[in-house]
Design an enzyme around this catalytic site. Structure first.
Site, mmCIF file in Angstrom:
data_model
loop_
_atom_site.group_PDB
_atom_site.id
_atom_site.type_symbol
_atom_site.label_atom_id
_atom_site.label_comp_id
_atom_site.label_asym_id
_atom_site.label_seq_id
_atom_site.Cartn_x
_atom_site.Cartn_y
_atom_site.Cartn_z
ATOM 1 C CB SER A 235 -1.007 0.291 1.410
ATOM 2 O OG SER A 235 -1.457 0.905 1.047
ATOM 3 C CG ASP A 453 -5.806 -2.439 -3.731
ATOM 4 O OD1 ASP A 453 -6.791 -2.114 -2.655
ATOM 5 O OD2 ASP A 453 -5.270 -3.823 -3.478
ATOM 6 C CG HIS A 483 -5.705 -2.258 0.433
ATOM 7 N ND1 HIS A 483 -5.104 -2.126 -0.837
ATOM 8 C CD2 HIS A 483 -4.611 -2.405 1.617
ATOM 9 C CE1 HIS A 483 -4.275 -1.424 -0.424
ATOM 10 N NE2 HIS A 483 -3.921 -1.424 0.934
#
Length: 514
Positions: A235, A453, A483
């Protein structure tokens, strides 16, 4: 980035590990053909004449990890240490700050250290890495597993901008204001939060940028004794990895970026991407339950409108507001494993009980049963608002509403307002519109993009590959939900990543795992 980018430690425990139950598997097969990542260089610190030896030659005193008020000491053979880094990287011989590190030593023939950043910005690596331990057993055979709390986070001079009592009081603020009074309250609260950060952090507030942390990362590499950085970023950690590669292209070793942030998007672009990503994930959830995505989204949007007018009671005695309901829904979309919980929570809310959605929101907001809150969002806001130069106004946010609501009838309005509210009246100016990640001359960097995602939509991975440059960014696609991809149940993804990290095997750019 907007508030929904947060990758909280609570989320890691409640959602990510549920999606990681399959664990990585190193099949021993040579996945992909073509270039190889560089062989590990013998462990010897790279000379850094520009830094004082008091920094580069410091010896880390690894010892038993200690519990904190918000987190118990990790089980097993984890060790913790403290690294000193400059407060201001333009004055490396000046005042220093302490950065908290954690590691587990390699169990076999060692390649070097493998550093992890789990995102946020604002996530604690010291808290998160041990929870990943069972998933990373294969990598630990060859690497020391290392993570840290970045500057301004948790044990590393963590920033706390307001008290628990004031955090709970702020939950009554409408983040999709409908009237001038609600708009004033929304922006007044945003300004107050920034002033709280300034009071709490002082001069540190101007030195918690991603660039600062990338320089910390290179200092860490040197002190750990590695000539090149071996790194896994999730991320926001992908943006950090890209910035590091831009600053230190020749020091990139084996680098994996999973759930990739779009480096070409400014703060409004990130909000637009996330409105699209969360709506796409919501559509996937609705299809899985046999609902038409358009009709199902409209039903949820209607529920949110009713909550805006009249919050629902919860068993705790608190109220489920529109904002808290939206937060709970977003949390459940981070992992396909939490979709059943979302179904139960939405059904209960339709019956007039807000308890389940409120419980999901509390996980996201790191609120425990006693009413104490974590500070991930405090650090996240401090870092992202120092990074982002763009400061949209109230009028600009209003103009975005039709576009954003068309993208997502559920998340669009909140995302549009967030563009102006998140960094409103921030006490320090932002540093750039978009991060610089071009890295000519760097070793191949493996990017892992997940088509479902919600927080970092798939398109960002291709854009990161393009920005890193030809021959550097190598894209691996997973047709999955949630995610992040590594450790989420795909043997194809896990074996490809492991082959790259353990043997230097670079897959063909564009490889797809279904």
């Amino acid at each position: 980035m907007s508030r929904l980018t947060q990758w909280a430690a609570a989320l890691a425990a409640a959602v990510l590990l549920a999606g990681c139950s399959g664990g990585p598997s190193d099949t021993g097969r040579d996945e992909g053909k073509g270039r190889s990542a560089p062989a590990p260089v013998p462990s010897a610190a790279t000379p850094a004449s520009e830094l004082p030896s008091s920094l580069t030659s410091q010896r880390l005193a690894w010892g038993r990890c200690k519990a904190t008020a918000g987190s118990p000491a990790p089980d097993g053979d984890w060790q913790c240490a403290t690294l000193k880094a400059p407060l201001d990287w333009s004055r490396p011989d000046g005042e220093t700050i302490d950065l908290a590190l954690i590691r587990a030593r390699a169990t076999g023939k060692r390649i070097g250290s493998l550093l992890f950043n789990f995102g946020g910005p604002g996530g604690s690596g010291v808290d998160t890495l041990p929870s990943y331990g069972p998933v990373l057993g294969t990598l630990r055979q060859r690497y020391d597993l290392v993570s840290w709390d970045p500057r301004g986070v948790s044990r590393s001079e963590g920033i706390r901008c307001r008290s628990d009592r004031r955090i709970q009081a702020a939950e009554a603020i409408d983040t999709t204001p409908d009237t001038p009074a609600e708009e004033r309250a929304y922006f007044r609260d945003a300004a107050d939060f920034g002033q709280g950060c300034k009071k709490a952090a002082g001069k540190l507030l101007a030195h918690v940028s991603t660039t600062d942390t990338a320089r910390d990362l290179d200092l860490m590499r040197q002190v750990l004794g590695d000539s090149r950085l071996h790194y896994v970023g999730f991320s926001y950690g992908t943006e950090l990895g890209g910035v590091y590669a831009h600053l230190f292209p020749r020091r990139v070793g084996r680098m994996v970026l999973d759930a990739v942030v779009d480096p070409t998007a400014d703060s409004v672009g990130h909000a637009r991407n996330q409105a699209r990503g969360f709506q796409r994930a919501l559509n996937g959830y609705l299809k899985s339950t046999g609902q038409d995505p358009e009709q199902g989204s409209r039903k949820i949007a209607d529920l949110l409108e009713r909550l805006d007018a009249k919050p629902l009671p919860a068993s705790s005695g608190r109220k489920l507001t529109q904002t808290l309901a939206l937060t709970g829904i977003a949390l459940a979309l981070y992992s396909e494993s939490s979709w059943p919980a979302l179904t139960l929570a939405l059904s209960a809310a339709e019956r007039g009980d807000g308890s389940a959605l409120l419980a999901l929101a509390d996980i996201y907001n790191e609120r425990d049963k006693s009413g104490r809150y974590g500070t991930t969002t405090h650090s996240q806001r401090a870092i992202s608002c120092l990074d982002a130069k763009q400061r949209p106004t109230l009028e600009q946010a209003r103009k975005l509403l039709p576009e954003f609501e068309k993208i997502s009838p559920v998340f669009g309005s909140s995302m549009a307002w967030d563009t102006a509210g998140w960094c409103h009246a921030w006490p320090v100016p932002g540093q750039y519109d978009t991060p610089r990640v071009s890295a000519p001359g760097a070793a191949p960097i493996l990017l892992v993009g997940n088509t479902g995602d919600p927080a970092t939509p798939y398109e960002g991975a291709r854009r990161m590959a393009d920005e890193l440059g030809k021959g550097v960014g190598v894209l691996l696609t997973w047709k999955g939900q949630g995610h992040g991809a590594y450790g989420s149940g795909s043997d194809c993804v896990d074996s490809t990543v492991n082959a790259y990290l353990l043997r230097g095997t670079v897959p063909k750019d564009g490889k797809v795992c279904s």
